[in-house]
Design an enzyme around this catalytic site. Structure first.
Site, short mmCIF file in Angstrom:
data_model
loop_
_atom_site.label_atom_id
_atom_site.label_comp_id
_atom_site.label_asym_id
_atom_site.label_seq_id
_atom_site.Cartn_x
_atom_site.Cartn_y
_atom_site.Cartn_z
N LYS A 39 0.84 -1.21 0.00
CA LYS A 39 0.00 0.00 0.00
C LYS A 39 0.87 1.25 0.00
CE LYS A 39 -1.62 1.69 4.05
NZ LYS A 39 -1.35 3.10 4.34
N ASN A 40 1.87 1.28 0.90
CA ASN A 40 2.65 2.50 1.09
C ASN A 40 3.66 2.74 -0.02
OD1 ASN A 40 1.16 3.07 3.29
ND2 ASN A 40 2.66 2.34 4.77
N CYS A 135 -4.30 12.86 12.24
CA CYS A 135 -5.22 11.72 12.33
C CYS A 135 -5.11 11.14 13.73
CB CYS A 135 -4.92 10.67 11.27
SG CYS A 135 -3.44 9.72 11.61
N ARG A 140 0.69 14.54 12.87
CA ARG A 140 1.21 14.37 11.49
C ARG A 140 1.56 15.71 10.84
NH1 ARG A 140 -0.95 9.05 9.63
NH2 ARG A 140 0.84 9.02 8.26
N ASP A 327 4.06 0.39 12.14
CA ASP A 327 2.81 -0.17 11.61
C ASP A 327 2.56 -1.59 12.10
OD1 ASP A 327 3.29 1.48 8.38
OD2 ASP A 327 2.62 2.23 10.33
N VAL A 349 7.58 6.65 17.01
CA VAL A 349 7.35 7.36 15.74
C VAL A 349 6.12 8.26 15.81
CG1 VAL A 349 6.93 7.12 13.25
CG2 VAL A 349 8.50 5.54 14.42
N ARG A 419 -8.73 -0.28 4.23
CA ARG A 419 -7.90 0.75 3.60
C ARG A 419 -6.54 0.19 3.25
NH1 ARG A 419 -7.95 6.55 6.36
NH2 ARG A 419 -6.54 6.79 4.56
C1 EPZ Z 1 4.34 6.78 6.27
O1 EPZ Z 1 3.60 7.89 6.79
C2 EPZ Z 1 3.33 5.63 6.14
N1 EPZ Z 1 2.25 6.05 5.27
C3 EPZ Z 1 2.77 5.28 7.52
O2 EPZ Z 1 1.92 4.13 7.37
C4 EPZ Z 1 3.91 4.88 8.44
O3 EPZ Z 1 3.40 4.67 9.73
C5 EPZ Z 1 4.94 6.04 8.49
O4 EPZ Z 1 5.40 6.37 7.16
C6 EPZ Z 1 6.17 5.66 9.31
O5 EPZ Z 1 6.75 4.50 8.83
C7 EPZ Z 1 2.47 6.01 3.92
O6 EPZ Z 1 3.54 5.69 3.42
C8 EPZ Z 1 1.32 6.37 3.07
P1 EPZ Z 1 6.51 10.07 8.40
P2 EPZ Z 1 4.25 9.37 6.78
O7 EPZ Z 1 6.52 11.34 7.65
O8 EPZ Z 1 5.13 9.52 5.60
C9 EPZ Z 1 7.10 13.33 11.81
C10 EPZ Z 1 0.04 2.76 7.75
O9 EPZ Z 1 -0.45 2.24 8.77
N2 EPZ Z 1 7.06 14.35 10.74
O10 EPZ Z 1 7.65 9.12 8.20
O11 EPZ Z 1 3.14 10.33 6.96
C11 EPZ Z 1 5.73 12.67 12.04
O12 EPZ Z 1 4.93 13.44 12.88
C12 EPZ Z 1 0.53 4.23 7.75
O13 EPZ Z 1 0.19 2.16 6.66
C13 EPZ Z 1 7.31 15.68 11.06
O14 EPZ Z 1 7.56 16.02 12.22
O15 EPZ Z 1 5.13 9.29 8.13
C14 EPZ Z 1 6.08 11.35 12.64
O16 EPZ Z 1 6.23 11.50 14.02
C15 EPZ Z 1 0.26 4.91 9.04
N3 EPZ Z 1 7.23 16.60 10.07
C16 EPZ Z 1 7.41 11.03 11.98
O17 EPZ Z 1 7.92 12.25 11.41
C17 EPZ Z 1 6.96 16.25 8.76
O18 EPZ Z 1 6.91 17.13 7.88
C18 EPZ Z 1 7.32 9.98 10.88
O19 EPZ Z 1 6.34 10.39 9.96
C19 EPZ Z 1 6.72 14.90 8.45
C20 EPZ Z 1 6.77 13.95 9.46
#
Ligand code: EPZ
Length: 438
Positions: A39-40, A135, A140, A327, A349, A419
């Protein structure tokens, strides 16, 4: 978008919140599960299609509602998408930025749609998209995406829940730059890879995220003519090119789906196998399950798990890849609730990803949480209950607990489960689980 009837049925089904899983626990599972595409990865590869003026054929695309919503978002941009079984034919010759309200609802239905901002800026030099909200699992923020794009020459305006972005360079073309991410963000790394692929000059991403889905994105873009090096490492170099062409690309297997089914086998103490999966992407998860008392046999794209009858408790800390995936934190917690001993599960995370604890405790688990650390005292028995999943992975965890529990468990929240998992209950049913989707 001409989505065929069965796809429309999926969408109708998923959107209705009345569905639930009915699980009779205690069955031993056996057999093989074929793992679907990730998915991701599929979602970001669909966003990346905006970068090319060509035909992109994506194979091994999971049939899940997030893919359907992303297809609708691209269709609203005038992109022609044909979907059949696990394949998408995406034609991006004609794209026009749609009227705002169409976008608003679709974008709000799917956070990852925000990842379209990089490709839109790279192709059009401007974009106006709804601000993605937080969310249940965390606030996020998108500051890493915004601050990094600013260094490539983008100016932003936030107004009425919209983000307007414009490339502030003479020819509206992004300019390569060196980016030092403050945190490892999958999304921000992907956004910058896509934006920088058509930028003038070279972009260097330091402290980049290293997930396999990022390597998948770079591999597809390089097939389209991009010049990306170092994906999968902490330092990625992107030499911008003038244009990108179409391609045929197969999405990598879903390591989170595979991990979920490995934990389904462990929690039912069953020996099963997974095919069309990538064991290399699951090394940390396999190591933790081995410490629990599971043995593994693996070969190319194949994995067999052989759990002991008694599993020991182990501690985990979630962290960016190659650390233990956040995840799989909820599914692993369901397993630890049935293990021999006490385990500590630390979520590092996301700040709010423990909603499954209350529901697991209602099934008889013994879990306490303090400062994002769950202390899980293993119990011999769980009892079937009506439980509610409030996000994708939490719902999967409750279903796994239902496979172990005595009696009947009713799992609500399927709109989340579907989803991210294609045919979740059907696959478990084929392994002998007493699970019905109603
Ligand atoms: C991706 O989300 C995945 N989603 C998530 O999967 C997964 O949990 C996550 O990566 C971590 O592995 C998709 O790929 C569609 P991040 P993403 O940016 O990219 C902080 C599932 O269950 N952050 O790596 O949105 C953030 O708050 C979903 O399949 C900032 O501070 O995650 C978090 O604490 C849920 N500023 C950390 O980084 C930013 O601009 C990691 O978030 C961006 C992120």
């Amino acid at each position: 978008m001409n989505i065929n009837n069965s796809t429309a049925n999926i969408l109708k089904n998923v959107m209705s919140h009345n569905n639930y899983l009915e699980i009779e626990g205690g069955e031993i599972l056996k057999g093989n599960i074929k793992i679907n595409g990730a998915k991701n990865s599929a979602l970001v590869l669909m966003a990346a299609s905006i970068l090319s003026r060509g035909q992109i054929n994506l194979f091994n695309v999971p049939r899940i509602s997030d893919v359907l919503v992303m297809s609708e978002i691209l269709t609203a941009m005038g992109i022609n998408i044909k979907s059949s079984s696990n394949q998408l034919k995406i034609n991006t010759y004609e794209i026009s930025l749609p009227s705002q309200d169409v976008f608003f609802d679709l974008f709000n239905a799917l956070r990852v749609s925000f990842f379209c901002i990089g490709p839109l800026l790279a192709r059009f030099g401007k974009a106006k998209i709804p601000l993605p909200g937080g969310c249940l699992i965390g606030s996020r923020p998108i500051d890493e995406h915004i601050n990094s794009l600013k260094q490539l020459g983008v100016i932003f305006e936030f107004k009425n829940n919209y983000l307007s972005a414009e490339v502030n360079t003479p020819n509206k073309r992004l300019l390569g730059a060196t980016i030092n991410f403050k945190c490892k963000s999958v999304g921000a790394t992907e956004t910058l890879i896509m934006a920088a692929s058509l930028a003038k000059g070279t972009t260097i991403l330091n402290n980049a995220a290293q997930e396999p889905e990022i390597i998948d994105l770079a591999n597809m873009l390089n097939l389209m003519g991009a010049q990306i090096k170092g994906a999968g490492s902490e330092c990625i170099t992107i030499k911008g090119v003038e244009s990108l062409k179409g391609c045929n690309y197969t999405v990598i297997p879903d390591r989170i789906e595979a991990g979920t089914f490995l934990i389904a086998a462990a929690i039912t103490r069953s020996e099963i196998s997974l095919s069309q999966c990538e064991p290399n992407h699951l090394q940390t998860v396999i190591k933790k399950l081995e410490l629990c008392g599971c043995k593994f046999e693996y070969s190319k794209q194949f994995l067999r798990i052989i759990p002991n009858k008694i599993l020991k408790s182990v501690d985990i800390n979630t962290s960016p890849y190659p650390g233990f995936p956040t995840d799989l934190q909820a599914p692993f917690m369901a397993l630890m609730a049935t293990a021999d001993g006490t385990s500590k599960i630390k979520e590092t995370v996301f700040e709010n990803r423990m909603h499954h604890v209350k529901e697991l405790n209602s099934m008889g688990a013994n879990i306490t949480v303090k400062d994002n650390v769950a202390t899980v005292v293993g119990v011999k028995y769980l009892r079937g209950r009506v439980v509610l999943g409030t996000d994708l992975r939490a719902t999967a965890a409750l279903a796994l607990a239902g496979l172990y529990a005595n009696g009947k468990t009713i799992v609500r929240g399927l709109e989340y489960l579907e989803r991210g998992y294609e045919a979740f209950s059907k696959k478990l049913g084929e392994l002998g689980a007493k699970i019905l989707k109603k």
